[in-house]
Design a protein around this motif. Structure first.
Motif, PDB file in Angstrom:
ATOM      1  N   PRO A 134      -6.322   1.420  -3.329  1.00  0.00           N
ATOM      2  CA  PRO A 134      -6.351   1.242  -1.865  1.00  0.00           C
ATOM      3  C   PRO A 134      -5.176   0.415  -1.347  1.00  0.00           C
ATOM      4  CG  PRO A 134      -8.532   0.910  -2.787  1.00  0.00           C
ATOM      5  CD  PRO A 134      -7.602   1.036  -3.960  1.00  0.00           C
ATOM      6  N   LYS A 135      -4.777  -0.614  -2.093  1.00  0.00           N
ATOM      7  CA  LYS A 135      -3.671  -1.471  -1.663  1.00  0.00           C
ATOM      8  C   LYS A 135      -2.366  -0.690  -1.620  1.00  0.00           C
ATOM      9  CE  LYS A 135      -1.234  -5.748  -2.932  1.00  0.00           C
ATOM     10  NZ  LYS A 135      -1.190  -6.882  -3.896  1.00  0.00           N
ATOM     11  N   GLN A 136      -2.109   0.119  -2.663  1.00  0.00           N
ATOM     12  CA  GLN A 136      -0.871   0.901  -2.711  1.00  0.00           C
ATOM     13  C   GLN A 136      -0.873   2.019  -1.664  1.00  0.00           C
ATOM     14  OE1 GLN A 136      -2.635   0.140  -5.620  1.00  0.00           O
ATOM     15  NE2 GLN A 136      -1.255  -1.576  -6.058  1.00  0.00           N
ATOM     16  N   PHE A 138      -2.388   1.964   1.216  1.00  0.00           N
ATOM     17  CA  PHE A 138      -2.142   1.325   2.519  1.00  0.00           C
ATOM     18  C   PHE A 138      -0.657   1.005   2.692  1.00  0.00           C
ATOM     19  CE2 PHE A 138      -1.796  -2.549   5.133  1.00  0.00           C
ATOM     20  CZ  PHE A 138      -2.354  -2.081   6.320  1.00  0.00           C
ATOM     21  N   ALA A 139       0.001   0.522   1.612  1.00  0.00           N
ATOM     22  CA  ALA A 139       1.426   0.201   1.686  1.00  0.00           C
ATOM     23  C   ALA A 139       2.248   1.454   1.973  1.00  0.00           C
ATOM     24  CB  ALA A 139       1.884  -0.453   0.382  1.00  0.00           C
TER      25      ALA A 139
END
Length: 219
Positions: A134-136, A138-139
């Protein structure tokens, strides 16, 4: 167990990925010039036909990780109704927790991808491989919005899988492009990328010709 090619410490290597297993580790360490990469979390051997043959003989079940889903992203899409078509980032999930990122050269995207875990670049197929959480994701969305790029997420799980162009070490009797032909292209002041394209097409043609002759000789 899977293998793929990647440049490691300025050298082309065959990387081998598999879950931790003492038996498999003992076996792979018997291959010539086998090394462990802490940064890539994989074992690797020289990218040569001899090493690849030994690897295949030792692990008959090993498969290539260089497969992608055949879908509409392989077909050129009409340009957007703008003066300049937007760049497209294609994210293809080809197996659990592994993704291909395909896009035209974009320095900002490259810098971002290098911060993602287990990221490698496949020079042969011109794509990035990485693990996206999810973090990647979003980036990537933030970068796409910031630089007005289109982000396409494709699930390749239910799509037809096609095999990519074989590597030089996977082909018996591999015939490289003659050096004099390469020198002529450079003498005519072709750009390096153009030279590489001509060389790739020439070697693919020679491979197809060789395979066709073998089939004819059998009949």
């Amino acid at each position: 167990m899977e293998y793929f090619s990647a440049e490691h410490r300025d050298e082309e290597r065959i990387l081998v990925e598999f879950p931790y297993d003492k038996v498999l580790i003992s076996k792979i360490r018997t291959l010539n010039d086998t090394r462990w990469s802490a940064s890539k979390k994989a074992w690797h051997i020289p990218a040569s036909q001899e090493s690849f043959s030994a690897l295949s003989a030792l692990f008959p079940e090993i498969v290539s990780a260089n497969t992608i889903a055949q879908k509409d992203f392989l077909v050129p899409k009409p340009p957007l109704p703008e003066k300049v078509a937007r760049k497209i980032i294609k994210v293809i999930q080809y197996k659990e927790n592994r993704h291909r990122i395909i896009a035209k050269h974009e320095p900002n995207l490259i810098r971002l991808l290098k911060t993602f875990p287990f990221t490698t670049y496949d020079e042969h197929n011109k794509w990035w491989s990485s693990s996206l959480g999810p973090k990647q994701e979003f980036a990537l969305e933030q970068l796409a919005r910031q630089y007005d790029m289109a982000l396409e997420t494709i699930d390749g799980a239910d799509q037809k899988i096609i095999k990519q162009r074989p590597k030089h070490y996977e082909v018996l009797n591999y015939r490289p492009c003659p050096e004099n032909m390469i020198e002529k292209l450079r003498a005519n002041r072709y750009e390096q990328r153009t030279v590489e394209t001509y060389v790739s097409l020439f070697e693919e043609f020679k491979l197809l010709q060789y395979q066709k002759n073998r089939r004819n000789n059998r009949t």
